[in-house]
Design an enzyme around this catalytic site. Structure first.
Site, PDB file in Angstrom:
ATOM      1  N   LYS A 198       0.864  -1.182   0.000  1.00 33.91           N
ATOM      2  CA  LYS A 198       0.000   0.000   0.000  1.00 33.91           C
ATOM      3  C   LYS A 198       0.898   1.229   0.000  1.00 33.91           C
ATOM      4  O   LYS A 198       1.466   1.606   1.017  1.00 33.91           O
ATOM      5  CB  LYS A 198      -0.932   0.064   1.200  1.00 33.91           C
ATOM      6  CG  LYS A 198      -2.022   1.114   0.914  1.00 33.91           C
ATOM      7  CD  LYS A 198      -2.588   1.801   2.122  1.00 33.91           C
ATOM      8  CE  LYS A 198      -1.740   2.853   2.717  1.00 33.91           C
ATOM      9  NZ  LYS A 198      -1.554   4.076   1.897  1.00 33.91           N
ATOM     10  N   GLY A 251       7.130   5.080   8.088  1.00 37.83           N
ATOM     11  CA  GLY A 251       6.251   6.225   8.268  1.00 37.83           C
ATOM     12  C   GLY A 251       6.411   6.805   9.652  1.00 37.83           C
ATOM     13  O   GLY A 251       7.487   6.719  10.255  1.00 37.83           O
ATOM     14  N   SER A 252       5.337   7.358  10.178  1.00 36.87           N
ATOM     15  CA  SER A 252       5.420   8.061  11.463  1.00 36.87           C
ATOM     16  C   SER A 252       5.472   7.082  12.638  1.00 36.87           C
ATOM     17  O   SER A 252       4.956   5.960  12.557  1.00 36.87           O
ATOM     18  CB  SER A 252       4.212   8.980  11.627  1.00 36.87           C
ATOM     19  OG  SER A 252       3.029   8.216  11.627  1.00 36.87           O
ATOM     20  N   THR A 253       6.066   7.532  13.710  1.00 38.60           N
ATOM     21  CA  THR A 253       6.150   6.705  14.918  1.00 38.60           C
ATOM     22  C   THR A 253       4.751   6.418  15.455  1.00 38.60           C
ATOM     23  O   THR A 253       4.468   5.306  15.908  1.00 38.60           O
ATOM     24  CB  THR A 253       7.026   7.410  15.971  1.00 38.60           C
ATOM     25  OG1 THR A 253       8.360   7.475  15.428  1.00 38.60           O
ATOM     26  CG2 THR A 253       7.090   6.638  17.272  1.00 38.60           C
ATOM     27  N   GLY A 256       3.346   3.706  13.475  1.00 38.95           N
ATOM     28  CA  GLY A 256       4.133   2.502  13.787  1.00 38.95           C
ATOM     29  C   GLY A 256       3.584   1.796  15.019  1.00 38.95           C
ATOM     30  O   GLY A 256       3.475   0.562  15.059  1.00 38.95           O
ATOM     31  N   GLU A 273      10.328   1.266  10.191  1.00 33.49           N
ATOM     32  CA  GLU A 273      11.328   2.318   9.976  1.00 33.49           C
ATOM     33  C   GLU A 273      10.572   3.617  10.172  1.00 33.49           C
ATOM     34  O   GLU A 273       9.759   4.003   9.343  1.00 33.49           O
ATOM     35  CB  GLU A 273      11.931   2.178   8.583  1.00 33.49           C
ATOM     36  CG  GLU A 273      13.257   2.865   8.435  1.00 33.49           C
ATOM     37  CD  GLU A 273      13.112   4.288   7.937  1.00 33.49           C
ATOM     38  OE1 GLU A 273      12.925   5.195   8.787  1.00 33.49           O
ATOM     39  OE2 GLU A 273      13.173   4.482   6.722  1.00 33.49           O
ATOM     40  N   CYS A 307      13.636  10.884   6.767  1.00 34.53           N
ATOM     41  CA  CYS A 307      13.583  10.337   8.128  1.00 34.53           C
ATOM     42  C   CYS A 307      14.893  10.538   8.865  1.00 34.53           C
ATOM     43  O   CYS A 307      14.913  10.696  10.077  1.00 34.53           O
ATOM     44  CB  CYS A 307      13.214   8.862   8.072  1.00 34.53           C
ATOM     45  SG  CYS A 307      14.175   7.934   6.886  1.00 34.53           S
TER      46      CYS A 307
HETATM   47  P1  NAI Z   1       1.913   8.281   8.163  1.00 33.83           P
HETATM   48  O1  NAI Z   1       2.728   7.453   9.087  1.00 33.83           O
HETATM   49  O2  NAI Z   1       0.499   8.567   8.541  1.00 33.83           O
HETATM   50  O3  NAI Z   1       1.865   7.578   6.706  1.00 33.83           O
HETATM   51  C1  NAI Z   1       2.789   6.652   6.217  1.00 33.83           C
HETATM   52  C2  NAI Z   1       2.054   5.487   5.561  1.00 33.83           C
HETATM   53  O4  NAI Z   1       1.251   4.837   6.542  1.00 33.83           O
HETATM   54  C3  NAI Z   1       1.084   5.888   4.452  1.00 33.83           C
HETATM   55  O5  NAI Z   1       1.080   4.889   3.455  1.00 33.83           O
HETATM   56  C4  NAI Z   1      -0.251   5.920   5.160  1.00 33.83           C
HETATM   57  O6  NAI Z   1      -1.352   5.726   4.307  1.00 33.83           O
HETATM   58  C5  NAI Z   1      -0.095   4.751   6.121  1.00 33.83           C
HETATM   59  N1  NAI Z   1      -0.958   4.800   7.298  1.00 33.83           N
HETATM   60  C6  NAI Z   1      -1.451   5.897   7.942  1.00 33.83           C
HETATM   61  N2  NAI Z   1      -2.218   5.516   8.982  1.00 33.83           N
HETATM   62  C7  NAI Z   1      -2.221   4.162   9.011  1.00 33.83           C
HETATM   63  C8  NAI Z   1      -2.829   3.186   9.847  1.00 33.83           C
HETATM   64  N3  NAI Z   1      -3.598   3.529  10.881  1.00 33.83           N
HETATM   65  N4  NAI Z   1      -2.591   1.879   9.587  1.00 33.83           N
HETATM   66  C9  NAI Z   1      -1.802   1.516   8.567  1.00 33.83           C
HETATM   67  N5  NAI Z   1      -1.215   2.389   7.724  1.00 33.83           N
HETATM   68  C10 NAI Z   1      -1.415   3.699   7.942  1.00 33.83           C
HETATM   69  O7  NAI Z   1       2.696   9.614   7.899  1.00 33.83           O
HETATM   70  P2  NAI Z   1       2.123  11.031   7.396  1.00 33.83           P
HETATM   71  O8  NAI Z   1       0.843  11.329   8.091  1.00 33.83           O
HETATM   72  O9  NAI Z   1       2.113  11.041   5.934  1.00 33.83           O
HETATM   73  O10 NAI Z   1       3.254  12.006   7.929  1.00 33.83           O
HETATM   74  C11 NAI Z   1       3.277  12.393   9.297  1.00 33.83           C
HETATM   75  C12 NAI Z   1       4.673  12.469   9.823  1.00 33.83           C
HETATM   76  O11 NAI Z   1       5.242  11.179   9.839  1.00 33.83           O
HETATM   77  C13 NAI Z   1       5.639  13.294   8.994  1.00 33.83           C
HETATM   78  O12 NAI Z   1       5.557  14.646   9.297  1.00 33.83           O
HETATM   79  C14 NAI Z   1       6.947  12.700   9.442  1.00 33.83           C
HETATM   80  O13 NAI Z   1       7.326  13.261  10.670  1.00 33.83           O
HETATM   81  C15 NAI Z   1       6.627  11.239   9.657  1.00 33.83           C
HETATM   82  N6  NAI Z   1       7.002  10.409   8.476  1.00 33.83           N
HETATM   83  C16 NAI Z   1       8.153   9.675   8.531  1.00 33.83           C
HETATM   84  C17 NAI Z   1       8.572   8.967   7.427  1.00 33.83           C
HETATM   85  C18 NAI Z   1       9.828   8.170   7.425  1.00 33.83           C
HETATM   86  O14 NAI Z   1      10.456   8.045   6.396  1.00 33.83           O
HETATM   87  N7  NAI Z   1      10.217   7.563   8.514  1.00 33.83           N
HETATM   88  C19 NAI Z   1       7.822   9.003   6.172  1.00 33.83           C
HETATM   89  C20 NAI Z   1       6.599   9.760   6.233  1.00 33.83           C
HETATM   90  C21 NAI Z   1       6.231  10.446   7.345  1.00 33.83           C
END
Ligand code: NAI
Ligand code: MG
Length: 501
Positions: A198, A251-253, A256, A273, A307
C-alpha cells in the site's frame, strides 16, 4: 494552438511523453493477481501535484475488501505459484530484468516522482537510480541464502533451511515514492515471498508504474499486488489482516505503534522504519567547509522530508557563529520552485497537511525563543506547498523544534561544550535513526560513533546510503534493519530439520 488539457497543466514542466500517456491511462489501478482492477466500492481519489495544487490523476481507493482479494492472490501465489519454488538463478534473472526496466524507464519514473512528491528532478533521478540498485543488490543474494548443517548427536543429521516468511504487507510513505518501494520489494522478492503493497496516498503513481514494470519483468501473477488507498482503511486492513505473515512499515512513529497493536491478532512479524531527530555533531576541529556543505544537504535535500535528516545540529561553542553563518549562506542560495525548472534546488512539500504541519513548527520555534536567521515562513509562491529553507539558532535541546520530527527544511542549531556534552545532548531524544560526527580527530570520531545511540552513524559525511549497508532505528525510530544482508532476516525464517540416521 490547441488549449492544454488539464493534465498538461497539472503536470507542468514534465517532458517525457510516456508520463502523459501514463497519467491518461483509464482508472483501474489496483494490481491484484496480475490484473489491473477498480476498487470493489468503485471509489477513487485524486493525486495532486504539490507544486501547483492541480490534480494529476485519479486512482482507485482500495479498502479492506480489496486488501482481502489481494491477500488471497498473494497467498495462492505463495502456496501454489512458481515464485517461491523457482530456481534461484531464474529468480535472480527476473529481479535483474526489473532493475533493467527501472533503468530503462528511469526518466519517466523520475518525472513521476517529482510530479507527485515535489522533489527537484535531479534528486528524483538519483532516487530512481538508487531504486534499481536495490534490485541489483538483492538479485545477487537469491542464490546465497543458505541454511547450515549442525553438529548434532552421532545418530542424527541436523540442518536448517532458510525459508520465506510468506505473504508480506508493505506500507510505504511519500518521501521516497520509488526508493522506499524498492527497499521493500527487493529483499522480500529475493527471499521468495509474495507482497501486498500500500503506497502512500499522496504518491501512488510511481508505485503503480513500478507494478507495471514488475509484470513486464516476468514476476508471476499474485506475487506483487498493489492496493492504493488511505492508511486508516487499506493500511489498517493490512496491519490487522489474519492471513498476512509479516508487515513492513515506513512512516510516522505514531502509526508505527498502531501497526504493532494491529499485528497482535495473528502475531505477524513486524519491521518498522519510523521517524528521526538525528544529531549532527560538528566539533571545532572539523573541516568547516565540508561540514557546512554536508550538513546543509543533510537538512535541505528532499525539502527536509527525510527520516534521517540532520535536523538537530550540535555545534561546538567556539565555531557556533561561523557554522551558523555558513549554513545561512548555503540556505540563501537555495532556489525554491517548480521541480522541473533547471534553477530549482528545492521543491514544495508534499501536501497541504505537511505544509501546515511544518508552518506550525516554524511558529512554535519563534514562540519558544529560537531565532530564524533565515527563512521561517512559507515560500513566496502563490500556489504550491513551498516553505523557505530555515535555520533556527539559539535552539535548546528541550524546545519543541528540537524534540519533534518536523519533516521539513528546518535546521535547529544547538550549542555544545565538549565531547561528553555533545553525546549526552545528541542521545537525549526518543528517536535513534541516524547521527553524524564532523571532526579531524580520528579517535574521537570513532569513540563518539560508538556512544551515539543510532542505527547509522556518519563520520565526516551525511546521508551516505548503500544497499549493502543495513539501515534502521534504535529506540522509537523502529526495529528491524532494511538493506544489507540484515534485511534477509526480515523476510526469511529458519526451519530446523532432524534426520535419524
Ligand atoms: P503516516 O505514518 O500517517 O503515513 C505513512 C504510511 O502509513 C502511508 O502509506 C499511510 O497511508 C499509512 N498509514 C497511515 N495511517 C495508518 C494506519 N492507521 N494503519 C496503517 N497504515 C497507515 O505519515 P504522514 O501522516 O504522511 O506524515 C506524518 C509524519 O510522519 C511526517 O511529518 C513525518 O514526521 C513522519 N514520516 C516519517 C517517514 C519516514 O520516512 N520515517 C515518512 C513519512 C512520514
Ligand atoms: Mg498520517
Amino acid at each position: 494552438m490547441a488549449a492544454a488539457t488539464s493534465i498538461e497543466l497539472a503536470a507542468e514542466g514534465a517532458k517525457n511523453p510516456k508520463v502523459f500517456e501514463f497519467l491518461k491511462r483509464p482508472a483501474g489501478n489496483l494490481l491484484i493477481n496480475g490484473k489491473w482492477v477498480a476498487a470493489k466500492s468503485g471509489k477513487t481519489f485524486e493525486v495532486e501535484n504539490p507544486a501547483n495544487e492541480q490534480v494529476l490523476a485519479v486512482v482507485a481507493e482500495g479498502d479492506k475488501e480489496d486488501v482481502d482479494e489481494a491477500v488471497k492472490a498473494a497467498r495462492k501465489a505463495f502456496e501454489e505459484g512458481p515464485w517461491p519454488r523457482l530456481s534461484p538463478h531464474a529468480r535472480t534473472r527476473i529481479l535483474l530484468k526489473l532493475a533493467d526496466l527501472i533503468q530503462h524507464n528511469a526518466d519517466e519514473l523520475a518525472e513521476l516522482v517529482s510530479l507527485e512528491g515535489g522533489k527537484p528532478i535531479a534528486e528524483a533521478q538519483g532516487e530512481v537510480a538508487a531504486s534499481a540498485a536495490q534490485f541489483i543488490y538483492y538479485a545477487g543474494w537469491v542464490s546465497k541464502i543458505y541454511g547450515e548443517t549442525n553438529p548434532s548427536a552421532p545418530e542424527m543429521f541436523n540442518y536448517t533451511l532458510r525459508e520465506p516468511v510468506g505473504v508480506c504487507g508493505q506500507i510505504t510513505p511519500w518521501n521516497g515514492p520509488a526508493a522506499v518501494v524498492a527497499m521493500k520489494w527487493a529483499p522480500a522478492l529475493a527471499c521468495g515471498n509474495t507482497v501486498v503493497l500500500k503506497p502512500a496516498e499522496q504518491t501512488p503513481l510511481t508505485a503503480l508504474r513500478m507494478g507495471e514494470l514488475a509484470l513486464e519483468a516476468g514476476i508471476p501473477e499474485g506475487v506483487v499486488n498493489i492496493i492504493t488507498g488511505f492508511g486508516e482503511t487499506a493500511g489498517a486492513a493490512i496491519a490487522s489482516h489474519p492471513d498476512i505473515d509479516k508487515v513492513a512499515f515506513t512512516g510516522s512513529t505514531a502509526v508505527g505503534k498502531e501497526i504493532v497493536k494491529a499485528s497482535a491478532g495473528n502475531l505477524k512479524r513486524v519491521s518498522l522504519e519510523l521517524g528521526g531527530k538525528s544529531p549532527n555533531i560538528i566539533f571545532a576541529d572539523a573541516d568547516m567547509e565540508a561540514a557546512v556543505r554536508g550538513s546543509a544537504a543533510g537538512i535541505f535535500a528532499n525539502q527536509g522530508e527525510v527520516c534521517c535528516a540532520a535536523s538537530r545540529m550540535f555545534v561546538q561553542e567556539k565555531i557556533y557563529e561561523r557554522f551558523a553563518d555558513g549554513l545561512v549562506d548555503f540556505a540563501s542560495k537555495i532556489r525554491l520552485g517548480n521541480p522541473f525548472s533547471a534553477s530549482t534546488t528545492m521543491g514544495p512539500l508534499v501536501s497541504k497537511e505537511q505544509h501546515e504541519r511544518v508552518l506550525g513548527y516554524l511558529k512554535a520555534g519563534k514562540q519558544e525563543g529560537a531565532q530564524a536567521r533565515i527563512g521561517g515562513d512559507r515560500g513566496p509562491q502563490e500556489r504550491g506547498y513551498f516553505v523557505q529553507p530555515t535555520v533556527f539558532t539559539e535552539v535548546h535541546n528541550s524546545m519543541k523544534i528540537a524534540r519533534e520530527e518536523i519533516f521539513g527544511p528546518v535546521a535547529a542549531v544547538i550549542r555544545f561544550k565538549d565531547e561528553n556534552d555533545a553525546v549526552l545532548q545528541g542521545n537525549d531524544t526518543t528517536y535513534g535513526l541516524a547521527a553524524a560526527v564532523w571532526t579531524r580527530d580520528i579517535s574521537r570520531a570513532h569513540a563518539v560513533a560508538r556512544r551515539l545511540r543510532a542505527g547509522t552513524v556518519w563520520i565526516n559525511c551525511f546521508m551516505a546510503m548503500d544497499p549493502i549497508s543495513p539501515f534502521g532505528g534504535y529506540k522509537q525510530a523502529g526495529f528491524g534493519r532494511e538493506m544489507g544482508k540484515e534485511a534477509l532476516e526480515l523476510y526469511t525464517q529458519v526451519k530446523s530439520v532432524f534426520v535419524k540416521l
